[in-house]
Design a protein around this motif. Structure first.
Motif, PDB file in Angstrom:
ATOM      1  N   GLY A  39      10.347  20.653 -20.526  1.00 30.73           N
ATOM      2  CA  GLY A  39      11.011  21.747 -19.834  1.00 30.73           C
ATOM      3  C   GLY A  39      10.183  23.010 -19.993  1.00 30.73           C
ATOM      4  O   GLY A  39       9.365  23.109 -20.911  1.00 30.73           O
ATOM      5  N   ALA A  40      10.375  23.981 -19.107  1.00 25.04           N
ATOM      6  CA  ALA A  40       9.589  25.209 -19.204  1.00 25.04           C
ATOM      7  C   ALA A  40      10.449  26.409 -18.835  1.00 25.04           C
ATOM      8  O   ALA A  40      11.318  26.319 -17.971  1.00 25.04           O
ATOM      9  CB  ALA A  40       8.374  25.123 -18.281  1.00 25.04           C
ATOM     10  N   ILE A  41      10.161  27.508 -19.545  1.00 25.05           N
ATOM     11  CA  ILE A  41      10.914  28.745 -19.332  1.00 25.05           C
ATOM     12  C   ILE A  41       9.925  29.891 -19.174  1.00 25.05           C
ATOM     13  O   ILE A  41       8.952  29.975 -19.927  1.00 25.05           O
ATOM     14  CB  ILE A  41      11.801  29.051 -20.571  1.00 25.05           C
ATOM     15  CG1 ILE A  41      12.834  27.951 -20.782  1.00 25.05           C
ATOM     16  CG2 ILE A  41      12.476  30.418 -20.432  1.00 25.05           C
ATOM     17  CD1 ILE A  41      13.525  28.023 -22.139  1.00 25.05           C
ATOM     18  N   ASP A  42      10.193  30.716 -18.196  1.00 22.52           N
ATOM     19  CA  ASP A  42       9.438  31.972 -18.118  1.00 22.52           C
ATOM     20  C   ASP A  42      10.449  33.100 -18.236  1.00 22.52           C
ATOM     21  O   ASP A  42      11.282  33.286 -17.346  1.00 22.52           O
ATOM     22  CB  ASP A  42       8.682  32.053 -16.779  1.00 22.52           C
ATOM     23  CG  ASP A  42       7.947  33.384 -16.665  1.00 22.52           C
ATOM     24  OD1 ASP A  42       7.509  33.917 -17.705  1.00 22.52           O
ATOM     25  OD2 ASP A  42       7.843  33.896 -15.537  1.00 22.52           O
ATOM     26  N   PHE A  43      10.390  33.826 -19.329  1.00 21.33           N
ATOM     27  CA  PHE A  43      11.359  34.889 -19.577  1.00 21.33           C
ATOM     28  C   PHE A  43      10.626  36.222 -19.477  1.00 21.33           C
ATOM     29  O   PHE A  43       9.887  36.616 -20.373  1.00 21.33           O
ATOM     30  CB  PHE A  43      11.968  34.704 -20.973  1.00 21.33           C
ATOM     31  CG  PHE A  43      13.302  35.387 -21.130  1.00 21.33           C
ATOM     32  CD1 PHE A  43      14.484  34.634 -21.100  1.00 21.33           C
ATOM     33  CD2 PHE A  43      13.398  36.764 -21.276  1.00 21.33           C
ATOM     34  CE1 PHE A  43      15.713  35.250 -21.232  1.00 21.33           C
ATOM     35  CE2 PHE A  43      14.635  37.379 -21.395  1.00 21.33           C
ATOM     36  CZ  PHE A  43      15.803  36.624 -21.370  1.00 21.33           C
ATOM     37  N   GLU A  44      10.857  36.893 -18.350  1.00 25.21           N
ATOM     38  CA  GLU A  44      10.074  38.094 -18.052  1.00 25.21           C
ATOM     39  C   GLU A  44      10.935  39.355 -18.161  1.00 25.21           C
ATOM     40  O   GLU A  44      12.050  39.400 -17.660  1.00 25.21           O
ATOM     41  CB  GLU A  44       9.531  37.973 -16.629  1.00 25.21           C
ATOM     42  CG  GLU A  44       8.590  39.092 -16.231  1.00 25.21           C
ATOM     43  CD  GLU A  44       8.301  39.029 -14.739  1.00 25.21           C
ATOM     44  OE1 GLU A  44       7.353  38.329 -14.336  1.00 25.21           O
ATOM     45  OE2 GLU A  44       9.066  39.656 -13.969  1.00 25.21           O
TER      46      GLU A  44
ATOM     47  N   VAL B   3       2.470  16.398 -25.045  1.00 25.51           N
ATOM     48  CA  VAL B   3       3.162  17.014 -23.908  1.00 25.51           C
ATOM     49  C   VAL B   3       2.886  18.508 -23.897  1.00 25.51           C
ATOM     50  O   VAL B   3       2.629  19.115 -22.841  1.00 25.51           O
ATOM     51  CB  VAL B   3       4.688  16.761 -23.981  1.00 25.51           C
ATOM     52  CG1 VAL B   3       5.375  17.385 -22.769  1.00 25.51           C
ATOM     53  CG2 VAL B   3       5.006  15.283 -24.047  1.00 25.51           C
ATOM     54  N   LEU B   4       2.914  19.122 -25.077  1.00 24.56           N
ATOM     55  CA  LEU B   4       2.654  20.562 -25.152  1.00 24.56           C
ATOM     56  C   LEU B   4       1.229  20.900 -24.703  1.00 24.56           C
ATOM     57  O   LEU B   4       1.005  21.892 -23.998  1.00 24.56           O
ATOM     58  CB  LEU B   4       2.901  21.057 -26.586  1.00 24.56           C
ATOM     59  CG  LEU B   4       4.368  21.167 -26.976  1.00 24.56           C
ATOM     60  CD1 LEU B   4       4.516  21.463 -28.463  1.00 24.56           C
ATOM     61  CD2 LEU B   4       5.063  22.248 -26.148  1.00 24.56           C
ATOM     62  N   ASP B   5       0.268  20.080 -25.096  1.00 22.05           N
ATOM     63  CA  ASP B   5      -1.106  20.329 -24.673  1.00 22.05           C
ATOM     64  C   ASP B   5      -1.222  20.240 -23.155  1.00 22.05           C
ATOM     65  O   ASP B   5      -1.879  21.059 -22.505  1.00 22.05           O
ATOM     66  CB  ASP B   5      -2.054  19.323 -25.346  1.00 22.05           C
ATOM     67  CG  ASP B   5      -2.134  19.560 -26.857  1.00 22.05           C
ATOM     68  OD1 ASP B   5      -1.710  20.652 -27.304  1.00 22.05           O
ATOM     69  OD2 ASP B   5      -2.575  18.652 -27.584  1.00 22.05           O
TER      70      ASP B   5
ATOM     71  N   ALA C  34      -1.865  23.135 -18.241  1.00 21.76           N
ATOM     72  CA  ALA C  34      -1.513  23.328 -16.837  1.00 21.76           C
ATOM     73  C   ALA C  34      -1.004  24.744 -16.592  1.00 21.76           C
ATOM     74  O   ALA C  34      -1.347  25.383 -15.599  1.00 21.76           O
ATOM     75  CB  ALA C  34      -0.455  22.315 -16.432  1.00 21.76           C
ATOM     76  N   GLY C  35      -0.184  25.229 -17.515  1.00 25.23           N
ATOM     77  CA  GLY C  35       0.393  26.564 -17.342  1.00 25.23           C
ATOM     78  C   GLY C  35       1.650  26.521 -16.492  1.00 25.23           C
ATOM     79  O   GLY C  35       1.885  25.574 -15.729  1.00 25.23           O
ATOM     80  N   PHE C  36       2.444  27.564 -16.635  1.00 31.32           N
ATOM     81  CA  PHE C  36       3.766  27.584 -16.025  1.00 31.32           C
ATOM     82  C   PHE C  36       3.720  27.455 -14.497  1.00 31.32           C
ATOM     83  O   PHE C  36       4.462  26.676 -13.902  1.00 31.32           O
ATOM     84  CB  PHE C  36       4.476  28.884 -16.425  1.00 31.32           C
ATOM     85  CG  PHE C  36       5.921  28.920 -16.013  1.00 31.32           C
ATOM     86  CD1 PHE C  36       6.894  28.327 -16.806  1.00 31.32           C
ATOM     87  CD2 PHE C  36       6.300  29.502 -14.813  1.00 31.32           C
ATOM     88  CE1 PHE C  36       8.226  28.342 -16.416  1.00 31.32           C
ATOM     89  CE2 PHE C  36       7.632  29.517 -14.417  1.00 31.32           C
ATOM     90  CZ  PHE C  36       8.592  28.933 -15.222  1.00 31.32           C
ATOM     91  N   SER C  37       2.804  28.188 -13.881  1.00 32.16           N
ATOM     92  CA  SER C  37       2.790  28.217 -12.420  1.00 32.16           C
ATOM     93  C   SER C  37       2.432  26.861 -11.838  1.00 32.16           C
ATOM     94  O   SER C  37       3.027  26.407 -10.864  1.00 32.16           O
ATOM     95  CB  SER C  37       1.772  29.247 -11.919  1.00 32.16           C
ATOM     96  OG  SER C  37       2.050  30.475 -12.526  1.00 32.16           O
TER      97      SER C  37
END
Lengths: 768, 768
Positions: B152-157, B282-284, B289-292
């Motif tokens: 899963g991924a979160i971008d908290f801006e 998975v983290l690597d 890859a990065g969020f985008s």
């Protein structure tokens, strides 16, 4: 039969030899009570083996938060249950600082227990070798006074057999008790104060939520060779408990004993602020009288009870012991002095069923109390329900009924429903009919019609209203039907047109209508009051009549029997006799769905109706129904065999009646249902009494007259019983060739024996 | 409709404005999942207001000790339920040491939520004024990757709007979570290790009892104005949790953001010893890859799903939003990759019903997955039950069945029964028939008959055995009857001869016998193996045939309808339209007994049978039954309206069909049943899909051919759907005056439209 360690004896329940496996069973069987409080036969001294601690106070209950897997609308929020109360029987014993604990003793010999039913006490004696090799002989006697019903007394006597020793008694009170039957393992009690005044000790507690205030109290004396000693003592208090410690040196062969007077006083009978004073008064009364005098009083009081209630059986010690055990336990549970109390299915012998009131009282217990006590006792039992009428109306409202219709709860302490199983709580509504039947039965027996205008009629109207709203008209049948009920046979759930329930409903309405007419004629004042209060009008009564006249009853033309419910004939009918024994009891061996779709009947259902309304049916009809239903009845309710015993006797099947009798009278002593550890089946004990009086004795009341139709089981030489009929005492003694009647009182009465009228002169025997 | 705050939009679920009262509802509606794990839309940052925390891992369950008021023989010891898993979404946020907490902020403005169904992410934005007066703008985006399904991924801006400030992000993992739906308030998880490696964090936990090992992991990056920053961090460990703390100074107007990559790896897919390594990989992958890029991949993967599964509706935005929400949630719940997983009634959106498998899958979900995915997906769902066959046989044995008869559980995670309500657990046995119907339905649609000799036949035999043992012969009717069942209409319990169940039982046996013949002819090897394994012989099959040929079906000559069950005509039939609105929903307003004895139907029961076996009955018969039962159906099960919608469409009652469609498609968005806070009704969403494809589209499969009979609701301009039929994709677009078919693939196929055969050429439109 699942156990047979109880020694046969006419007047006592006896156990010999110590067996840890039997402790919980004996704790139930040897329970003592005085109608106001009662307790399991737990040991006074510490016992570290498996045990089920229980001490109960009539009317003191706790609303335990309901536990349920899947909530259904209408379930009550809580289950009101009689709860284990603070322990006052405790007397820890140390011999040279070694604790007496039968579970850890090196040896326990000559262990004997006696429940002396004649005199009303429990005694336990044994010789124990403690881990420190000291051998002691112990005799512990305990009773709950039926003369001073807030009081209990213990005499704990020790003889050191093999040396001199220091004996330390530590009588205590403990409010930090728990309940075996707690839904959420919560504590039910809060200790308010632990207090001593000299050698008087008090633990003041209140129940949580209900706030019953109880003062548990004690005072002790130490004796050496029966002489009171002036022994110093120390005291230890904890947040919940109070312990006094008495030490005394005993030479080998000397007897030392602790006498402890203790019990409960509650705010049901005293002001809260007076609880210490009230307890102190009881203690003063007790210590002044002393143990022996109190026990003597107890004996005399029990003598009086037995004088009226005893049933003798000659030629069958086990049957004799059985019936006396039943009568004794009933009297220990309820003496009828307090209309706030009732008869829990386990009495004061355990916690199952919450110690609460069931329809058992109305359907099974009333006859016993009517015949063996003053009629006020039965009236009190009726009044108990009258006092709960508002709650019964509320209960019906919760289920969508209106206009003052009442549904009495399946299980209750305070009038509110406690049970939470939809097929019982909402559907086993025949209980409502039992309330009316009890009124009818009471008036029939006592002739006290006044009860009806005074109280009973309001109950009857509210119940008639319920029935009328509970049925619906089936266009299909052009009759009124009653859908979704559970009959007395709880091995069927959510059935339609249960014959018993439909029949009872119709009868309730008709009896109510008929009674209203009588009240109207003879009690104008009451009539006006009741009609005003209930706002009952002709229109509503017409609706009732319409329902009663057009009630549907399932019937099989082929078998010429009423069917227990719709669809009964779709079942596979296999007599119990053809069922493999390994499958029984089915309630332990089969899954619930299998039980439900089987034909097997837990307890008399159609036959229960034939029992209630015997004179509505011919003997031939009874026989047909008995022969149809009895072979598929498993009697897995303790309330079943008695009805069958009475009906078998009526049908002249004395042998079968005797078999049913045995099953009911020694149900607990021989532990037929493998569950006596949980307590005794108190309410069914009244059924045992009925098996003899109504079964073998064939006693009935009709048109204000007693009738008898005596038979006697083969093994019995004679049996006798007494009944109080409208303040005259009639003694009946039956043997194979004759029946002897003896009437106490002032007036002659006419009775009917084997269909013939007989005139009985007072204080004179009559042989038939 | 109970709420209407969701903004209409074709591709997104949108909420505007912050309302604490809506938080739990939105947590359900905005849930995200990737078929392997899923979570309620809880906030990342601390929220001290009312909230229902939930993060779930498919297949990871806990056997919660059964809670029940009154135990019945046969109840399972525990209820296996999907449990709330360790929290990895947490990111606490502090601005100048003041915690961000929407419940305590001085002001929350411009609050918006979006569940972007097209691209598969959840986004929340708002402007908040903290107690320390600092104003920030927040945009938090989160998704669960369906490309890398452990991630899963979160971008908290954050942008600080009114001053410079120090922003502290504290991403954390927490294994110390609890379950809302816990019977005994026990903890279900044990934390084994809290571990960090650089900025990678791991919390290793196991479920108690079942010992699923789960590694919850995270790694974070801090960005300033979209540039990755090298920020020092500190770490805090507790027994259950790990927190990293990153502080960064932001000038007014600068954007700082935390990107958190996190998720679960479990020993269902990895060796226990490799769980840290697996997570690290998975983290690597994620950080590289990065969020985008991850979000771009997500969008493309969802595009592919939509390409096949989308249904368009022109001219009715709410209907469009509704159907997409249903399709989106179904895909979030189950993607069909893993035959150990199934479709819980609440998916990953709540805990009710234990997150377990019900007959919903077989009766309602299979068609959706067959038509919108590769046929292997439906095969996996069938295999799930095949793999549970031994447990289903054990389950039947517990209830007294023998000889390899199987009863599939009502509720299960691992094949064992979890449900504990006798009228459901033991009696709602029609579920067994759904298992066979799903096989039949699968083979009918896919043509993959091979599944039967390979796996299906064993299931079918075990179920035929069950039915034959479950009925009994009624001499009275000279037919086989089935006593004590609960049909799909759970507002009737313990009924006799539920038509649907009897019909299904008869059909199961006949279909099994017919299939055995086919297998015998065409799959000699398999035939031998299965007959050997099951020891099925001619004698037993003769018994089956006897039952199937002589099954009893309740029927009313007067109404010319099959009766839902015995005695149905005894009920008072009052159409729902005549019932006061204040009485509804009856499951909230009425006590259970009243519901039971009423005529009201919770969900399609007889009509469910007519839906399954549509071609066994004439349209006229359907109409009669529909007109008899529909007016007394309350649709208080989410599974009811879809069947009625399909049948109304078939009967040409498009308007009524549309009403039912609306009710099913926006059930959760508009919260018809006042319970969306507990989660969404996932399985009934498949019924919504059927309402369009089978209802309005009139799609059926018969003799290996698709047929259509399209109609269109008045308000709609067009609607379109696609189905995968035996590896060829057919697109159907319906408008009022025409239907356009477009076939992808290589081969022409013949379909049937409005009763006429039509030849479709590949990659070519055809207008009808």
């Amino acid at each position: 039969m699942n156990q047979d360690y109880i020694q046969p004896n006419e007047w006592s329940i006896l156990e010999e030899g110590f067996d840890v496996e039997r402790v919980k069973s004996s704790e139930s069987l040897f329970s003592i009570g005085n109608g106001v409080m009662g307790q399991r036969a737990n040991f006074e001294e510490n016992y570290s083996g498996p045990s089920f601690q229980g001490s109960y106070i009539g009317g003191v209950y706790y609303p335990d938060k309901t536990k349920v897997g899947w909530w259904k609308n209408g379930y009550p929020e809580y289950f009101a249950k009689v709860l284990n109360a603070p322990n006052w029987i405790g007397v820890n014993v140390f011999i040279n600082d070694e604790a007496l604990d039968l579970f850890t003793c090196k040896k326990v010999e000559d262990f004997k227990r006696e429940l002396n039913m004649k005199e009303g006490f429990h005694r336990r004696s044994f010789i124990a070798t403690l881990p420190n090799e000291i051998e002691i002989s112990v005799k512990a006697t305990r009773f709950l006074s039926i003369v001073e019903d807030e009081l209990g007394a213990i005499d704990f006597e020790i003889e050191v057999l093999n040396s001199d020793a220091e004996v330390r008694f530590e009588p205590y009170l403990d409010g930090g008790i728990t309940n075996t039957d707690a839904n959420w393992e919560e504590r039910f009690w809060k200790t308010l104060e632990v207090k001593s005044e000299g050698n008087k000790g008090f633990v003041l507690s209140k129940t949580l939520k209900t706030e019953f205030h109880v003062n548990t109290y004690m005072q002790s004396e130490v004796l050496l060779n029966a002489e009171k000693q002036d022994v110093d003592f120390t005291e230890t208090k904890t947040a919940d408990s109070l312990t006094f410690s008495y030490s005394i040196k005993a030479e080998k062969g000397q007897k030392v004993s602790l006498r402890k007077y203790a019990g409960y006083v509650t705010d049901m009978n005293h002001k809260r602020s007076d609880l210490v004073e009230a307890a102190s008064k009881v203690l003063d009364y007790a210590t002044k009288a002393g143990f022996s005098k109190l026990l003597q009083d107890q004996k005399e009081a029990w003598e009086k009870i037995w004088e009226m209630a005893d049933i003798t059986i000659e030629g069958d010690v086990k049957a004799q012991q059985g019936i006396r055990f039943n009568i004794f336990q009933l009297n220990q549970t309820y003496l009828g002095k307090d209309e706030r109390l009732n008869i829990g299915p386990k009495g004061f012998t355990g916690e199952k069923y919450g110690g609460s009131t069931y329809w058992d009282t109305e359907a099974y217990c009333i006859p016993f109390y009517m015949a063996t006590k003053d009629q006020q006792v039965a009236r009190n039992l009726l009044t108990y329900r009258y006092n709960h009428l508002d709650k019964a109306i509320e209960n019906a409202e919760k289920l969508g009924f209106t206009n003052g219709a009442a549904l009495y709860p399946m299980v209750t302490m305070n009038g509110e429903e406690s049970h939470n199983e939809w097929e019982i709580t909402f559907e086993e509504i025949h209980r409502n009919g039992a309330m009316v039947y009890a009124i009818y039965n009471y008036v029939r027996y006592t002739g006290d019609f006044d009860y009806i205008p005074e109280k009973g009629l309001e109950v009857m109207i509210a119940i008639a209203r319920f029935w009328q709203q509970r049925v619906n008209f089936s266009e299909h049948r052009n009759k009124y039907v009653m859908l979704g009920v559970t009959g007395p046979n709880e091995y069927e759930n959510n059935v339609h047109n249960n014959w018993y329930t439909n029949y009872l409903a119709k009868w309730c309405i008709e009896y109510c209508l008929e009674t209203i007419e009588k009240v109207k004629e003879a009690y104008a004042e009451d009539y006006k009051r009741v009609m005003g209060k209930t706002r009952l009008n002709e229109g509503e009564m017409a609706k009732w009549r319409e329902v009663a006249e057009n009630m549907y009853f399932p019937y099989s033309e082929k078998h010429e029997v009423f069917l227990q419910q719709d669809g009964f004939l779709d079942k596979e009918i296999v007599p119990i006799a053809d069922l493999d024994k390994s499958q029984r009891p089915i309630n332990q061996k089969w899954s619930w769905d299998r039980i439900l779709r089987s034909c097997y009947i837990k307890q008399a259902d159609v036959l229960q109706g034939f029992y209630f309304f015997e004179d509505h049916f011919s003997k031939k009809e009874l026989e047909k129904h008995f022969d149809y239903y009895e072979p598929i009845t498993v009697h897995e309710s303790s309330l079943s065999p008695c009805v069958h015993s009475i009906q078998a006797a009526l049908l002249g099947r004395t042998k079968q009646a005797y078999e049913f009798y045995l099953r009911t009278s020694r149900l607990d002593l021989d532990d037929y249902n493998k569950e006596v550890e949980q307590g005794c089946h108190i309410t069914s004990m009244a059924g045992t009494w009925m098996s003899i009086v109504e079964g073998f004795g064939g006693m009935r009341v009709k048109d204000d007259q007693l009738s008898f139709n005596p038979t006697i089981p083969e093994d019995w030489k004679t049996y006798s019983f007494k009944v109080n009929f409208r303040d005259q005492i009639l003694k009946v003694k039956v043997s194979a060739d004759k029946t002897v009647f003896y009437l106490e009182g002032d007036n002659a009465i006419e009775i009917n024996v084997n269909g013939k009228a007989v005139e009985l002169q007072p204080n004179q025997e009559l042989e038939v």
